[in-house]
Scaffold this motif. Structure first.
Motif, PDB file in Angstrom:
ATOM      1  N   ILE A 241       0.846  -1.199   0.000  1.00 35.38           N
ATOM      2  CA  ILE A 241       0.000   0.000   0.000  1.00 35.38           C
ATOM      3  C   ILE A 241       0.885   1.254   0.000  1.00 35.38           C
ATOM      4  O   ILE A 241       0.684   2.175  -0.800  1.00 35.38           O
ATOM      5  N   ALA A 242       1.893   1.264   0.873  1.00 35.10           N
ATOM      6  CA  ALA A 242       2.752   2.449   0.988  1.00 35.10           C
ATOM      7  C   ALA A 242       3.495   2.724  -0.312  1.00 35.10           C
ATOM      8  O   ALA A 242       3.653   3.879  -0.712  1.00 35.10           O
ATOM      9  N   THR A 243       3.943   1.664  -0.971  1.00 36.28           N
ATOM     10  CA  THR A 243       4.646   1.835  -2.246  1.00 36.28           C
ATOM     11  C   THR A 243       3.708   2.418  -3.304  1.00 36.28           C
ATOM     12  O   THR A 243       4.085   3.322  -4.055  1.00 36.28           O
ATOM     13  N   ILE A 244       2.497   1.900  -3.342  1.00 37.21           N
ATOM     14  CA  ILE A 244       1.533   2.366  -4.346  1.00 37.21           C
ATOM     15  C   ILE A 244       1.155   3.832  -4.079  1.00 37.21           C
ATOM     16  O   ILE A 244       1.126   4.657  -4.992  1.00 37.21           O
TER      17      ILE A 244
ATOM     18  N   GLN B 272       3.801   6.350  -5.142  1.00 42.14           N
ATOM     19  CA  GLN B 272       3.833   6.674  -6.568  1.00 42.14           C
ATOM     20  C   GLN B 272       2.904   7.841  -6.888  1.00 42.14           C
ATOM     21  O   GLN B 272       3.059   8.500  -7.910  1.00 42.14           O
ATOM     22  N   ASP B 273       1.935   8.079  -6.008  1.00 43.38           N
ATOM     23  CA  ASP B 273       1.052   9.237  -6.166  1.00 43.38           C
ATOM     24  C   ASP B 273       1.505  10.412  -5.296  1.00 43.38           C
ATOM     25  O   ASP B 273       0.747  11.361  -5.068  1.00 43.38           O
ATOM     26  N   GLY B 274       2.712  10.311  -4.756  1.00 45.16           N
ATOM     27  CA  GLY B 274       3.249  11.396  -3.938  1.00 45.16           C
ATOM     28  C   GLY B 274       2.726  11.424  -2.509  1.00 45.16           C
ATOM     29  O   GLY B 274       2.927  12.403  -1.798  1.00 45.16           O
ATOM     30  N   ILE B 275       2.042  10.334  -2.115  1.00 48.45           N
ATOM     31  CA  ILE B 275       1.421  10.313  -0.785  1.00 48.45           C
ATOM     32  C   ILE B 275       2.319   9.550   0.193  1.00 48.45           C
ATOM     33  O   ILE B 275       2.633   8.382  -0.035  1.00 48.45           O
ATOM     34  N   ALA B 276       2.712  10.215   1.262  1.00 47.51           N
ATOM     35  CA  ALA B 276       3.601   9.597   2.256  1.00 47.51           C
ATOM     36  C   ALA B 276       2.798   9.067   3.432  1.00 47.51           C
ATOM     37  O   ALA B 276       2.166   9.843   4.158  1.00 47.51           O
ATOM     38  N   VAL B 277       2.769   7.739   3.580  1.00 45.02           N
ATOM     39  CA  VAL B 277       2.190   7.131   4.781  1.00 45.02           C
ATOM     40  C   VAL B 277       3.230   6.173   5.353  1.00 45.02           C
ATOM     41  O   VAL B 277       4.193   5.819   4.680  1.00 45.02           O
ATOM     42  N   ARG B 278       3.004   5.748   6.557  1.00 39.36           N
ATOM     43  CA  ARG B 278       3.909   4.786   7.174  1.00 39.36           C
ATOM     44  C   ARG B 278       3.294   3.404   7.059  1.00 39.36           C
ATOM     45  O   ARG B 278       2.084   3.241   7.186  1.00 39.36           O
ATOM     46  N   ALA B 279       4.161   2.400   6.821  1.00 39.43           N
ATOM     47  CA  ALA B 279       3.704   1.009   6.868  1.00 39.43           C
ATOM     48  C   ALA B 279       4.670   0.236   7.740  1.00 39.43           C
ATOM     49  O   ALA B 279       5.874   0.453   7.687  1.00 39.43           O
TER      50      ALA B 279
ATOM     51  N   ASP C  43      -8.988  13.056   0.133  1.00 34.72           N
ATOM     52  CA  ASP C  43      -9.575  12.589  -1.122  1.00 34.72           C
ATOM     53  C   ASP C  43      -8.524  11.904  -1.993  1.00 34.72           C
ATOM     54  O   ASP C  43      -8.784  10.862  -2.592  1.00 34.72           O
ATOM     55  N   LEU C  44      -7.318  12.504  -2.045  1.00 28.00           N
ATOM     56  CA  LEU C  44      -6.246  11.903  -2.842  1.00 28.00           C
ATOM     57  C   LEU C  44      -5.845  10.546  -2.275  1.00 28.00           C
ATOM     58  O   LEU C  44      -5.576   9.596  -3.017  1.00 28.00           O
ATOM     59  N   LEU C  45      -5.836  10.452  -0.945  1.00 29.74           N
ATOM     60  CA  LEU C  45      -5.533   9.176  -0.289  1.00 29.74           C
ATOM     61  C   LEU C  45      -6.542   8.107  -0.700  1.00 29.74           C
ATOM     62  O   LEU C  45      -6.177   6.983  -1.066  1.00 29.74           O
ATOM     63  N   VAL C  46      -7.808   8.489  -0.676  1.00 33.97           N
ATOM     64  CA  VAL C  46      -8.867   7.536  -1.015  1.00 33.97           C
ATOM     65  C   VAL C  46      -8.746   7.100  -2.484  1.00 33.97           C
ATOM     66  O   VAL C  46      -8.827   5.902  -2.791  1.00 33.97           O
ATOM     67  N   ASP C  47      -8.500   8.046  -3.379  1.00 38.99           N
ATOM     68  CA  ASP C  47      -8.331   7.703  -4.801  1.00 38.99           C
ATOM     69  C   ASP C  47      -7.180   6.725  -4.989  1.00 38.99           C
ATOM     70  O   ASP C  47      -7.277   5.760  -5.751  1.00 38.99           O
ATOM     71  N   SER C  48      -6.085   6.990  -4.285  1.00 47.65           N
ATOM     72  CA  SER C  48      -4.906   6.157  -4.451  1.00 47.65           C
ATOM     73  C   SER C  48      -5.144   4.753  -3.884  1.00 47.65           C
ATOM     74  O   SER C  48      -4.645   3.757  -4.427  1.00 47.65           O
ATOM     75  N   LEU C  49      -5.909   4.666  -2.812  1.00 46.56           N
ATOM     76  CA  LEU C  49      -6.229   3.352  -2.244  1.00 46.56           C
ATOM     77  C   LEU C  49      -7.120   2.555  -3.204  1.00 46.56           C
ATOM     78  O   LEU C  49      -6.997   1.330  -3.314  1.00 46.56           O
ATOM     79  N   MET C  50      -8.000   3.259  -3.908  1.00 50.92           N
ATOM     80  CA  MET C  50      -8.830   2.579  -4.913  1.00 50.92           C
ATOM     81  C   MET C  50      -7.937   2.045  -6.039  1.00 50.92           C
ATOM     82  O   MET C  50      -8.164   0.961  -6.579  1.00 50.92           O
TER      83      MET C  50
END
Lengths: 153, 408
Positions: free
Chosen positions: B347-350, B353-360, B392-399
């Motif tokens: 998930i974090a890698t994906i 790629q959209d510029g979203i930084a989360v921790r895994a 919203d960007l987080l949700v799009d990227s998770l989809m």
């Protein structure tokens, strides 16, 4: 293909969801464990060796798609090979992942020629932080093979 | 929704791109970004006033000392404390180690108990494990309710005079759940136990006043509240700090040194051996100034609104499970989750790629991961500079992650 689709090829997701040779060996075998403490990937394997030949192997553990698929593909690749061949394969894999220096074993003209399915993991190279995920199974294998040749059963 | 978005201009890093996308920084529970005022304060210190503190009579040394001690006053008053009871440390981890070694070694013994919760960060577990090994004490755990808050319903069962320390976090860095400070505090007092509050995730996100919470020690880190890495604070009640031994010896922390023995400097300098992180203290003070100017009440409200929105939006994603309280009054803006059979690293890698930084990962809370029976979680954490569009960007990227993993 996007970098992500390149990374998560179908064959990788297939090995992730349907890992080969998951479980433990009953007969005589060597066991080794490895983990990536920062991300929590855990990998363990049993290897049965007879007369220098890997006659069976089984893997345990949990982790991301890359670590588990790499392990599963490795299982497929090493059973039936001699210890020397498995070590050579490990070296070639690490060269492909640019973990160690050497000429790339992957001929761009003939993909799949040397490492078979394992070449699907090439996409990982674009994601440096994930290389250690792909490497975990192989480092653990090296430890198991060292044990097997030390006579430490 | 409360609007702090104009503050984003104060954080230069938020305008950079990552993998061709504007950075969406959702990893403030790990470390926060820094406003220009913090960067400038540290830069100014090095350019104009750099010298060692508490020694020499020259002008620069005096300026540096004033800035360092001035920073202590600011950080102390930010939590309603006196500077004399506020020790600068390397961070929360070092602060808790000071308590465990400096207080625990002398005050714990065979059969004594250290009461913690299963949600603790390794920083509030491992030091106690080490001290337990030295002293023969043991760790006793409180577990969680169905809503991921600390379960205090069977507190009576574990609470007796053997409990000498009650150590817990004010807010979990995994579930976001707020710690039951009042309940555990009262329980600890009823058996005379020491109360240690790991406030690393609490102080940055809501108003905290040590005269209003009944704890003996409280620890927090500058880098989780807009300040630099390498500095944090340990606040303690005066009598507790007095009875605590220094864990490091060296310059700065002594009163008189003889051939065989030494005497210590008064608190807080007794705990600050060696040249301290002076520029970092200056940056810490600038961070506290910034937070004070925005207002901690406003920050808390902003995060609560943003978390409400995030939980709502995340609930629209099929197969997504949040590990944390549903009630936003029981939690802060740190949201751990898993999505179908997609491993958190993937998930974090994906998302990256959209510029979203989360921790895994296991978030330095492996016992909690075992307890929740997950190998790891993905974690999005919010701060004052985050805005709803980023959710919203987080949700799009998770989809998109669902698509890549072939989940319809």
């Amino acid at each position: 293909m996007s970098q992500l689709d390149e990374l998560y090829r179908e064959v990788i997701l297939d090995h992730y969801r349907n890992p080969r040779k998951r479980g433990s060996l009953k007969g005589p075998h060597v066991h080794a464990e490895g983990n990536n403490p920062s991300c929590g990937d855990e990998f363990a394997l049993d290897v049965a060796v007879e007369d220098g030949l890997i006659i069976d192997a089984a893997m345990q553990g949990q982790g991301c798609s890359i670590s588990q698929a790499s392990g599963s593909m490795m299982m497929d690749a090493i059973v039936g090979k001699s210890i020397d061949e498995a070590r050579d394969l490990t070296h070639k894999f690490k060269v492909m992942m640019t973990i160690v220096d050497g000429d790339s074993p992957v001929d761009p003209e003939r993909p799949g020629a040397v490492l078979g399915d394992l070449e699907a993991l090439q996409g990982v190279r674009r994601f440096p932080v994930r290389i250690k995920c792909a490497d975990l199974a192989w480092t653990t294998l090296s430890e198991a093979l060292d044990r097997a040749t030390d006579g430490d059963r | 929704m409360s609007d702090l978005r104009s503050l984003r201009a104060d954080f230069p890093i938020l305008s950079r791109e990552v993998n061709g996308h504007k950075l969406v920084y959702l990893d403030s529970a790990a470390t926060t970004q820094k406003p220009v005022s913090v960067l400038d304060a540290m830069d100014r210190y090095y350019r104009n006033s750099n010298a060692n503190v508490h020694r020499g009579a020259h002008t620069l040394s005096n300026e540096a000392t004033e800035m360092y001690e001035g920073a202590r006053v600011k950080v102390a008053s930010f939590i309603g404390a006196q500077a004399a009871q506020t020790v600068f440390t390397r961070g929360t981890t070092t602060a808790i180690n000071h308590i465990a070694y400096g207080w625990g070694l002398d005050h714990l013994g065979e059969g004594d108990r250290i009461l913690v919760t299963i949600a603790e960060h390794h920083a509030n577990l491992v030091p106690w494990q080490i001290i337990a090994r030295h002293t023969g004490a043991e760790l006793v755990y409180l577990e969680l309710t169905d809503d991921y808050t600390v379960d205090t319903s069977d507190l009576e069962a574990v609470l007796d005079e053997r409990v000498k320390v009650v150590a817990f976090s004010g807010m979990s860095n995994v579930t976001g759940a707020l710690g039951p400070i009042d309940v555990l505090g009262k329980a600890a007092r009823s058996v005379g136990a020491l109360i240690v509050l790991d406030a690393a995730q609490l102080v940055p996100h809501s108003p905290v006043d040590v005269t209003e919470v009944d704890v003996d020690f409280m620890a927090f880190s500058a880098h989780k509240m807009l300040g630099p890495t390498g500095i944090g604070a340990l606040w303690g009640k005066a009598e507790r700090l007095e009875e605590m031994e220094p864990t490091e010896g060296g310059g700065e922390m002594i009163n008189m040194v003889e051939r065989q023995t030494s005497t210590w400097a008064p608190v807080p300098h007794k705990f600050e051996a060696g040249t301290p992180p002076i520029a970092e203290a200056v940056g810490f003070a600038a961070a506290v100034d910034y937070l004070t100017a925005v207002g901690m009440e406003n920050i808390a409200l902003h995060e609560q609104e943003l978390t409400t929105y995030a939980l709502e939006r995340l609930s629209e994603i099929p197969d997504l499970k949040v590990y944390g309280p549903k009630d936003v009054t029981h939690r802060g803006g740190t949201v751990s989750f898993e999505l179908a059979d997609i491993h958190p690293h993937d998930i974090a890698t994906i998302l990256d790629q959209d510029g979203i930084a989360v921790r895994a990962g296991h978030h330095c809370a492996r016992p909690l991961m075992k307890y929740l029976d997950v190998p790891a979680t993905a974690r999005a954490s919010f701060y004052l500079y985050n805005v709803p569009e980023e959710v919203d960007l987080l949700v799009d990227s998770l989809m998109n992650a669902r698509r890549i993993f072939g989940i319809a």
